[in-house]
Design a protein around this motif. Structure first.
Motif, PDB file in Angstrom:
ATOM      1  N   ILE A   1       0.779  -1.244   0.000  1.00 46.26           N
ATOM      2  CA  ILE A   1       0.000   0.000   0.000  1.00 46.26           C
ATOM      3  C   ILE A   1       0.808   1.291   0.000  1.00 46.26           C
ATOM      4  O   ILE A   1       0.276   2.321  -0.370  1.00 46.26           O
ATOM      5  CB  ILE A   1      -1.014   0.031   1.163  1.00 46.26           C
ATOM      6  CG1 ILE A   1      -0.321   0.193   2.506  1.00 46.26           C
ATOM      7  CG2 ILE A   1      -1.909  -1.184   1.149  1.00 46.26           C
ATOM      8  CD1 ILE A   1      -1.262   0.561   3.625  1.00 46.26           C
ATOM      9  N   VAL A   2       2.059   1.257   0.416  1.00 45.03           N
ATOM     10  CA  VAL A   2       2.859   2.487   0.424  1.00 45.03           C
ATOM     11  C   VAL A   2       3.519   2.627  -0.947  1.00 45.03           C
ATOM     12  O   VAL A   2       4.487   1.940  -1.250  1.00 45.03           O
ATOM     13  CB  VAL A   2       3.907   2.481   1.559  1.00 45.03           C
ATOM     14  CG1 VAL A   2       4.787   3.733   1.483  1.00 45.03           C
ATOM     15  CG2 VAL A   2       3.229   2.386   2.926  1.00 45.03           C
ATOM     16  N   LYS A   3       2.962   3.497  -1.756  1.00 48.74           N
ATOM     17  CA  LYS A   3       3.445   3.688  -3.129  1.00 48.74           C
ATOM     18  C   LYS A   3       4.535   4.749  -3.192  1.00 48.74           C
ATOM     19  O   LYS A   3       5.363   4.734  -4.091  1.00 48.74           O
ATOM     20  CB  LYS A   3       2.294   4.086  -4.059  1.00 48.74           C
ATOM     21  CG  LYS A   3       1.149   3.090  -4.084  1.00 48.74           C
ATOM     22  CD  LYS A   3       1.607   1.736  -4.567  1.00 48.74           C
ATOM     23  CE  LYS A   3       0.437   0.770  -4.644  1.00 48.74           C
ATOM     24  NZ  LYS A   3       0.843  -0.605  -4.690  1.00 48.74           N
ATOM     25  N   GLU A   4       4.505   5.699  -2.271  1.00 49.34           N
ATOM     26  CA  GLU A   4       5.484   6.782  -2.239  1.00 49.34           C
ATOM     27  C   GLU A   4       5.765   7.098  -0.781  1.00 49.34           C
ATOM     28  O   GLU A   4       4.851   7.299   0.007  1.00 49.34           O
ATOM     29  CB  GLU A   4       4.914   8.020  -2.941  1.00 49.34           C
ATOM     30  CG  GLU A   4       5.870   9.172  -3.031  1.00 49.34           C
ATOM     31  CD  GLU A   4       5.274  10.359  -3.781  1.00 49.34           C
ATOM     32  OE1 GLU A   4       5.860  11.432  -3.687  1.00 49.34           O
ATOM     33  OE2 GLU A   4       4.236  10.205  -4.441  1.00 49.34           O
ATOM     34  N   GLY A   5       7.026   7.107  -0.405  1.00 48.31           N
ATOM     35  CA  GLY A   5       7.378   7.402   0.979  1.00 48.31           C
ATOM     36  C   GLY A   5       8.669   6.701   1.356  1.00 48.31           C
ATOM     37  O   GLY A   5       9.441   6.271   0.500  1.00 48.31           O
ATOM     38  N   LEU A   6       8.884   6.573   2.652  1.00 50.12           N
ATOM     39  CA  LEU A   6      10.093   5.953   3.183  1.00 50.12           C
ATOM     40  C   LEU A   6       9.691   5.079   4.363  1.00 50.12           C
ATOM     41  O   LEU A   6       8.899   5.493   5.208  1.00 50.12           O
ATOM     42  CB  LEU A   6      11.071   7.042   3.646  1.00 50.12           C
ATOM     43  CG  LEU A   6      12.322   6.586   4.385  1.00 50.12           C
ATOM     44  CD1 LEU A   6      13.261   5.833   3.445  1.00 50.12           C
ATOM     45  CD2 LEU A   6      13.035   7.797   4.993  1.00 50.12           C
ATOM     46  N   ILE A   7      10.235   3.867   4.416  1.00 52.27           N
ATOM     47  CA  ILE A   7       9.981   2.947   5.521  1.00 52.27           C
ATOM     48  C   ILE A   7      11.331   2.564   6.108  1.00 52.27           C
ATOM     49  O   ILE A   7      12.225   2.152   5.372  1.00 52.27           O
ATOM     50  CB  ILE A   7       9.220   1.694   5.053  1.00 52.27           C
ATOM     51  CG1 ILE A   7       7.865   2.088   4.451  1.00 52.27           C
ATOM     52  CG2 ILE A   7       9.040   0.711   6.211  1.00 52.27           C
ATOM     53  CD1 ILE A   7       7.120   0.940   3.791  1.00 52.27           C
ATOM     54  N   THR A   8      11.470   2.713   7.427  1.00 48.35           N
ATOM     55  CA  THR A   8      12.717   2.338   8.095  1.00 48.35           C
ATOM     56  C   THR A   8      12.420   1.401   9.262  1.00 48.35           C
ATOM     57  O   THR A   8      11.329   1.423   9.830  1.00 48.35           O
ATOM     58  CB  THR A   8      13.489   3.561   8.636  1.00 48.35           C
ATOM     59  OG1 THR A   8      12.724   4.204   9.657  1.00 48.35           O
ATOM     60  CG2 THR A   8      13.793   4.551   7.525  1.00 48.35           C
ATOM     61  N   ILE A   9      13.412   0.589   9.603  1.00 53.70           N
ATOM     62  CA  ILE A   9      13.328  -0.301  10.759  1.00 53.70           C
ATOM     63  C   ILE A   9      14.637  -0.175  11.523  1.00 53.70           C
ATOM     64  O   ILE A   9      15.705  -0.162  10.917  1.00 53.70           O
ATOM     65  CB  ILE A   9      13.120  -1.772  10.345  1.00 53.70           C
ATOM     66  CG1 ILE A   9      11.776  -1.955   9.640  1.00 53.70           C
ATOM     67  CG2 ILE A   9      13.199  -2.690  11.562  1.00 53.70           C
ATOM     68  CD1 ILE A   9      11.525  -3.366   9.143  1.00 53.70           C
ATOM     69  N   GLU A  10      14.532  -0.087  12.839  1.00 51.32           N
ATOM     70  CA  GLU A  10      15.739  -0.062  13.653  1.00 51.32           C
ATOM     71  C   GLU A  10      15.549  -0.912  14.904  1.00 51.32           C
ATOM     72  O   GLU A  10      14.440  -1.036  15.421  1.00 51.32           O
ATOM     73  CB  GLU A  10      16.135   1.367  14.018  1.00 51.32           C
ATOM     74  CG  GLU A  10      15.065   2.153  14.722  1.00 51.32           C
ATOM     75  CD  GLU A  10      15.387   3.635  14.811  1.00 51.32           C
ATOM     76  OE1 GLU A  10      16.418   3.970  15.419  1.00 51.32           O
ATOM     77  OE2 GLU A  10      14.611   4.425  14.285  1.00 51.32           O
ATOM     78  N   ASP A  11      16.635  -1.521  15.354  1.00 50.76           N
ATOM     79  CA  ASP A  11      16.616  -2.292  16.594  1.00 50.76           C
ATOM     80  C   ASP A  11      16.636  -1.321  17.764  1.00 50.76           C
ATOM     81  O   ASP A  11      17.368  -0.323  17.746  1.00 50.76           O
ATOM     82  CB  ASP A  11      17.837  -3.212  16.675  1.00 50.76           C
ATOM     83  CG  ASP A  11      17.789  -4.315  15.628  1.00 50.76           C
ATOM     84  OD1 ASP A  11      16.686  -4.795  15.319  1.00 50.76           O
ATOM     85  OD2 ASP A  11      18.862  -4.684  15.122  1.00 50.76           O
TER      86      ASP A  11
END
Length: 114
Positions: A92-102
């Motif tokens: 569903i996220v067509k435009e943007g930024l996704i980040t993951i951090e511990d």
């Protein structure tokens, strides 16, 4: 009382306020999916100014009113639960930024009597 401590992950989704999915704001669809999947919680933050991959500045300043302010969806949970929502976000996220951090959770508690 619900308590979570220890190692976890923080998932951050940077999108625009005007982004939609199936007729609803995209951030709301993400929060609903997180709740449906049993994630610990989600918070949505509305930015006052920012820009992304397209380099257009979006601002809440009076002289530069924008209908597409930056939005951040912040979700913290275990690796297992964060991984549950990733396929949905990919769809569903067509435009943007996704980040993951511990991260390390020091305290997460609900003081309601259950």
């Amino acid at each position: 009382m619900v308590k979570i401590t220890g190692r976890a992950r923080r998932l951050r989704i940077y999108i625009g306020e005007s982004d939609h999915y199936k007729g609803m704001p995209l951030y709301h669809a993400i929060v609903l999916k997180a709740k449906e999947l049993g994630l610990a919680g989600a918070s949505v933050f509305r930015g006052i100014e920012g820009f992304g991959a397209n380099s257009r500045i979006h601002s809440a300043r009076i002289l530069a009113i924008s209908n597409d302010l930056p939005v951040l969806v912040d979700i913290v949970d275990s690796v297992e639960y964060i991984e549950k929502i990733l396929p949905f976000l990919d769809e569903i996220v067509k435009e943007g930024l996704i980040t993951i951090e511990d991260i390390e959770i020091i305290k997460y508690a609900n003081n309601k009597n259950e």
